[in-house]
Design a protein around this motif. Structure first.
Motif, PDB file in Angstrom:
ATOM      1  N   LEU A  25     -44.136 -17.738 -52.648  1.00 56.01           N
ATOM      2  CA  LEU A  25     -42.874 -18.210 -53.204  1.00 56.01           C
ATOM      3  C   LEU A  25     -41.931 -17.029 -53.469  1.00 56.01           C
ATOM      4  CD1 LEU A  25     -41.258 -20.552 -54.453  1.00 56.01           C
ATOM      5  CD2 LEU A  25     -42.338 -19.980 -56.612  1.00 56.01           C
ATOM      6  N   ALA A  26     -42.500 -15.976 -54.043  1.00 56.65           N
ATOM      7  CA  ALA A  26     -41.676 -14.802 -54.349  1.00 56.65           C
ATOM      8  C   ALA A  26     -41.097 -14.216 -53.069  1.00 56.65           C
ATOM      9  CB  ALA A  26     -42.519 -13.754 -55.082  1.00 56.65           C
ATOM     10  N   SER A  27     -41.903 -14.177 -51.999  1.00 63.73           N
ATOM     11  CA  SER A  27     -41.376 -13.560 -50.783  1.00 63.73           C
ATOM     12  C   SER A  27     -40.366 -14.479 -50.082  1.00 63.73           C
ATOM     13  CB  SER A  27     -42.503 -13.074 -49.873  1.00 63.73           C
ATOM     14  OG  SER A  27     -42.956 -14.130 -49.095  1.00 63.73           O
ATOM     15  N   VAL A  28     -40.578 -15.804 -50.183  1.00 64.09           N
ATOM     16  CA  VAL A  28     -39.599 -16.721 -49.584  1.00 64.09           C
ATOM     17  C   VAL A  28     -38.261 -16.615 -50.323  1.00 64.09           C
ATOM     18  CG1 VAL A  28     -39.022 -19.168 -49.218  1.00 64.09           C
ATOM     19  CG2 VAL A  28     -41.287 -18.328 -48.628  1.00 64.09           C
ATOM     20  N   LEU A  29     -38.350 -16.590 -51.657  1.00 64.10           N
ATOM     21  CA  LEU A  29     -37.123 -16.470 -52.455  1.00 64.10           C
ATOM     22  C   LEU A  29     -36.368 -15.190 -52.121  1.00 64.10           C
ATOM     23  CD1 LEU A  29     -37.713 -17.461 -56.179  1.00 64.10           C
ATOM     24  CD2 LEU A  29     -35.890 -18.225 -54.655  1.00 64.10           C
ATOM     25  N   GLU A  30     -37.123 -14.111 -51.982  1.00 66.21           N
ATOM     26  CA  GLU A  30     -36.501 -12.826 -51.688  1.00 66.21           C
ATOM     27  C   GLU A  30     -35.753 -12.895 -50.345  1.00 66.21           C
ATOM     28  OE1 GLU A  30     -39.313  -9.570 -51.831  1.00 66.21           O
ATOM     29  OE2 GLU A  30     -37.872  -8.378 -50.668  1.00 66.21           O
ATOM     30  N   GLY A  31     -36.421 -13.529 -49.348  1.00 68.26           N
ATOM     31  CA  GLY A  31     -35.793 -13.656 -48.021  1.00 68.26           C
ATOM     32  C   GLY A  31     -34.554 -14.534 -48.050  1.00 68.26           C
ATOM     33  N   LEU A  32     -34.580 -15.587 -48.869  1.00 70.83           N
ATOM     34  CA  LEU A  32     -33.439 -16.502 -48.913  1.00 70.83           C
ATOM     35  C   LEU A  32     -32.288 -15.950 -49.743  1.00 70.83           C
ATOM     36  CD1 LEU A  32     -35.230 -19.982 -49.117  1.00 70.83           C
ATOM     37  CD2 LEU A  32     -34.137 -18.914 -47.144  1.00 70.83           C
ATOM     38  N   ARG A  33     -32.540 -14.857 -50.453  1.00 72.85           N
ATOM     39  CA  ARG A  33     -31.460 -14.216 -51.216  1.00 72.85           C
ATOM     40  C   ARG A  33     -30.779 -13.125 -50.392  1.00 72.85           C
ATOM     41  NH1 ARG A  33     -34.462 -13.631 -56.061  1.00 72.85           N
ATOM     42  NH2 ARG A  33     -34.230 -15.479 -57.353  1.00 72.85           N
ATOM     43  N   GLN A  34     -31.341 -12.818 -49.224  1.00 67.68           N
ATOM     44  CA  GLN A  34     -30.731 -11.766 -48.397  1.00 67.68           C
ATOM     45  C   GLN A  34     -29.544 -12.318 -47.607  1.00 67.68           C
ATOM     46  OE1 GLN A  34     -33.702  -9.865 -45.962  1.00 67.68           O
ATOM     47  NE2 GLN A  34     -35.015  -9.467 -47.716  1.00 67.68           N
ATOM     48  N   HIS A  35     -28.760 -11.416 -47.088  1.00 64.79           N
ATOM     49  CA  HIS A  35     -27.634 -11.805 -46.217  1.00 64.79           C
ATOM     50  C   HIS A  35     -27.774 -11.062 -44.909  1.00 64.79           C
ATOM     51  CE1 HIS A  35     -25.748 -13.827 -49.557  1.00 64.79           C
ATOM     52  NE2 HIS A  35     -26.034 -12.760 -50.276  1.00 64.79           N
ATOM     53  N   PRO A  36     -28.031 -11.697 -43.785  1.00 66.02           N
ATOM     54  CA  PRO A  36     -28.289 -13.128 -43.656  1.00 66.02           C
ATOM     55  C   PRO A  36     -29.661 -13.502 -44.222  1.00 66.02           C
ATOM     56  CG  PRO A  36     -28.512 -12.031 -41.515  1.00 66.02           C
ATOM     57  CD  PRO A  36     -28.060 -10.985 -42.486  1.00 66.02           C
ATOM     58  N   LYS A  37     -29.768 -14.779 -44.571  1.00 70.52           N
ATOM     59  CA  LYS A  37     -31.027 -15.287 -45.114  1.00 70.52           C
ATOM     60  C   LYS A  37     -32.113 -15.199 -44.043  1.00 70.52           C
ATOM     61  CE  LYS A  37     -29.072 -18.802 -48.284  1.00 70.52           C
ATOM     62  NZ  LYS A  37     -27.745 -18.250 -48.522  1.00 70.52           N
ATOM     63  N   ARG A  38     -33.369 -15.016 -44.493  1.00 67.88           N
ATOM     64  CA  ARG A  38     -34.460 -14.994 -43.526  1.00 67.88           C
ATOM     65  C   ARG A  38     -35.735 -15.543 -44.138  1.00 67.88           C
ATOM     66  NH1 ARG A  38     -34.652 -10.011 -40.797  1.00 67.88           N
ATOM     67  NH2 ARG A  38     -36.642 -10.754 -40.089  1.00 67.88           N
ATOM     68  N   ILE A  39     -36.595 -16.076 -43.271  1.00 66.60           N
ATOM     69  CA  ILE A  39     -37.956 -16.423 -43.697  1.00 66.60           C
ATOM     70  C   ILE A  39     -38.905 -15.877 -42.634  1.00 66.60           C
ATOM     71  CG2 ILE A  39     -37.449 -18.491 -45.093  1.00 66.60           C
ATOM     72  CD1 ILE A  39     -38.250 -20.214 -42.668  1.00 66.60           C
ATOM     73  N   SER A  40     -40.168 -15.710 -43.019  1.00 66.41           N
ATOM     74  CA  SER A  40     -41.148 -15.149 -42.084  1.00 66.41           C
ATOM     75  C   SER A  40     -41.555 -16.187 -41.037  1.00 66.41           C
ATOM     76  CB  SER A  40     -42.377 -14.710 -42.873  1.00 66.41           C
ATOM     77  OG  SER A  40     -43.476 -14.572 -42.011  1.00 66.41           O
ATOM     78  N   PRO A  41     -41.798 -15.736 -39.792  1.00 64.13           N
ATOM     79  CA  PRO A  41     -42.277 -16.674 -38.769  1.00 64.13           C
ATOM     80  C   PRO A  41     -43.656 -17.251 -39.072  1.00 64.13           C
ATOM     81  CG  PRO A  41     -42.133 -14.414 -37.878  1.00 64.13           C
ATOM     82  CD  PRO A  41     -41.556 -14.387 -39.262  1.00 64.13           C
ATOM     83  N   VAL A  42     -44.357 -16.733 -40.077  1.00 71.79           N
ATOM     84  CA  VAL A  42     -45.663 -17.347 -40.402  1.00 71.79           C
ATOM     85  C   VAL A  42     -45.471 -18.815 -40.794  1.00 71.79           C
ATOM     86  CG1 VAL A  42     -46.802 -15.203 -41.160  1.00 71.79           C
ATOM     87  CG2 VAL A  42     -45.766 -16.698 -42.861  1.00 71.79           C
ATOM     88  N   TRP A  43     -44.268 -19.183 -41.255  1.00 70.30           N
ATOM     89  CA  TRP A  43     -44.018 -20.573 -41.671  1.00 70.30           C
ATOM     90  C   TRP A  43     -44.009 -21.546 -40.499  1.00 70.30           C
ATOM     91  CZ3 TRP A  43     -45.183 -21.748 -46.312  1.00 70.30           C
ATOM     92  CH2 TRP A  43     -45.120 -20.762 -47.290  1.00 70.30           C
ATOM     93  N   PHE A  44     -43.984 -21.035 -39.266  1.00 75.23           N
ATOM     94  CA  PHE A  44     -44.076 -21.945 -38.106  1.00 75.23           C
ATOM     95  C   PHE A  44     -45.453 -22.593 -38.013  1.00 75.23           C
ATOM     96  CE2 PHE A  44     -41.130 -18.875 -35.610  1.00 75.23           C
ATOM     97  CZ  PHE A  44     -40.007 -19.534 -36.064  1.00 75.23           C
ATOM     98  N   TYR A  45     -46.472 -21.850 -38.478  1.00 76.84           N
ATOM     99  CA  TYR A  45     -47.824 -22.207 -38.058  1.00 76.84           C
ATOM    100  C   TYR A  45     -48.636 -22.998 -39.077  1.00 76.84           C
ATOM    101  CZ  TYR A  45     -46.567 -19.131 -34.273  1.00 76.84           C
ATOM    102  OH  TYR A  45     -45.926 -18.566 -33.200  1.00 76.84           O
ATOM    103  N   ASP A  46     -48.176 -24.230 -39.373  1.00 77.78           N
ATOM    104  CA  ASP A  46     -49.094 -25.174 -40.010  1.00 77.78           C
ATOM    105  C   ASP A  46     -49.727 -25.957 -38.852  1.00 77.78           C
ATOM    106  OD1 ASP A  46     -46.992 -26.713 -39.161  1.00 77.78           O
ATOM    107  OD2 ASP A  46     -46.660 -27.746 -41.060  1.00 77.78           O
ATOM    108  N   GLU A  47     -50.426 -27.045 -39.165  1.00 82.62           N
ATOM    109  CA  GLU A  47     -51.133 -27.739 -38.090  1.00 82.62           C
ATOM    110  C   GLU A  47     -50.166 -28.266 -37.026  1.00 82.62           C
ATOM    111  OE1 GLU A  47     -54.325 -29.958 -39.712  1.00 82.62           O
ATOM    112  OE2 GLU A  47     -54.513 -31.100 -37.826  1.00 82.62           O
TER     113      GLU A  47
END
Ligand code: AVI
Length: 323
Positions: A25-47
């Motif tokens: 959660l902390a790392s997602v929040l940090e990414g969404l506070r950046q300009h431009p916003k970003r999230i890690s590609p690890v979020w692609f890989y659920d089932e």
């Protein structure tokens, strides 16, 4: 940081105290506070994301998987001879698919196979399957994040090690991360080698459709990251309020994937509102494309020497043996 901590408190108070989730959660929040916003590609890989990725690999526009497979099939005898007999094959990332099977079958009496992956259940199941198909190969799965230091089982300490790193996975790392990873893998295989695959620079007219296919599978794969966040971290992204964008960035030599907010909107994450303007993006993935020279320089900085390269007739993809 203080506000991240406050959000984590909110998360805990909301009755979801899982330690790993709080760090995520902390790392997602940090990414969404950046300009431009970003999230890690690890979020692609659920089932679902993993199934969508398998579908991507079959798409007519996504040449990567089938081109690599064709190079492997054509040159495996030479690759296997160069890797030499009794090798202990270490594969970072989820392997045990067709490419792994082909390599293990082509090698002369491989001493062991060590797949390394964070998806432990999937890894154990794949290892069991491989053991039953190839009872003469010792399979030692290691459940670990291969981007972090990990150990190869002690039983294999005397074997000549060969790292198998196909799929152009190296393309999803920025240069400094890629150098660090390749250097770490080199330390795992002292005196051994690495067979690595990477995607090559080519016209944008080929690259962009490979990451923005007509059937919309890559779009679904990209948008699924939001569903995954909602389920895992309790965010309230509306995937219908975003659309997929893939662009070729020729300066950085990479395909970038983004999610574009189609309207002004707020997303609630851990009790905080994150504002999106219409047209604002979340950068979700980079996929670097290399020239032979640029890859050689990357490998060299990481301490590897290129000893043989194989490519396809169109020069789309390269498999290289490093020592
Ligand atoms: C896993 N990786 C090598 C893929 C790539 O081509 O960069 C991930 C991918 N993203 C969209 N399509 C495929």
């Amino acid at each position: 940081m203080a506000s991240v901590e406050r959000s984590i408190d909110w998360f805990r108070d909301a009755g979801r105290p899982h330690r790993d989730d709080r760090a995520l959660l902390a790392s997602v929040l940090e990414g969404l506070r950046q300009h431009p916003k970003r999230i890690s590609p690890v979020w692609f890989y659920d089932e679902r994301g993993s199934c969508l990725f398998d579908e991507i690999c079959e798409l007519p526009e996504y040449y990567v998987t089938r081109t690599e497979l064709a190079i492997l099939q054509r040159h495996l005898p030479e690759m296997a001879a160069r890797i030499r007999s009794h090798a202990c094959v270490i594969e970072p990332g989820s392997g045990t698919g067709l490419k792994t099977k082909l390599l293990l079958e082509a090698l002369d009496r491989p001493s062991a196979y060590v797949p390394v992956d964070v998806a432990c259940e999937h890894l154990e199941a794949a290892a069991a399957r491989l053991r039953s198909e190839h009872p003469h190969i010792c399979v030692h799965p290691v459940c670990a994040d291969f981007t972090m230091p990990f150990e190869v089982p002690d039983t294999e300490r005397f074997a000549r090690r060969a790292i198998f790193f196909p799929g152009s996975t190296i393309g999803n790392f920025d240069r400094h991360e890629a150098v660090r990873l390749l250097a770490r893998l080199r330390h795992l295989a002292p005196g051994g080698g690495m067979l690595i695959g990477f995607d090559m620079v080519k016209p944008a007219g080929v690259l962009v459709p490979a990451y923005d296919d007509a059937a919309g599978v890559t779009a679904a794969f990209n948008l699924n990251a939001l569903e995954h966040l909602n389920r895992r971290l309790g965010t309230d992204f509306d995937p219908a309020g975003f659309r997929h964008r893939a662009v070729w960035n020729p300066v950085a030599s990479r395909i970038e994937m983004h999610l574009v907010s189609t309207r002004a909107q707020m997303v609630r994450i851990a009790g905080r509102d994150i504002h999106f303007a219409a047209g604002e993006t979340i950068h979700t993935e980079n996929s670097y494309k290399y020239t032979t020279e640029r890859f050689a320089s990357l490998a060299e900085v990481a301490g590897w020497k290129i000893c043989r390269c194989w490519t396809d007739a169109r020069g789309f993809y390269s498999l290289q043996l490093l020592e």
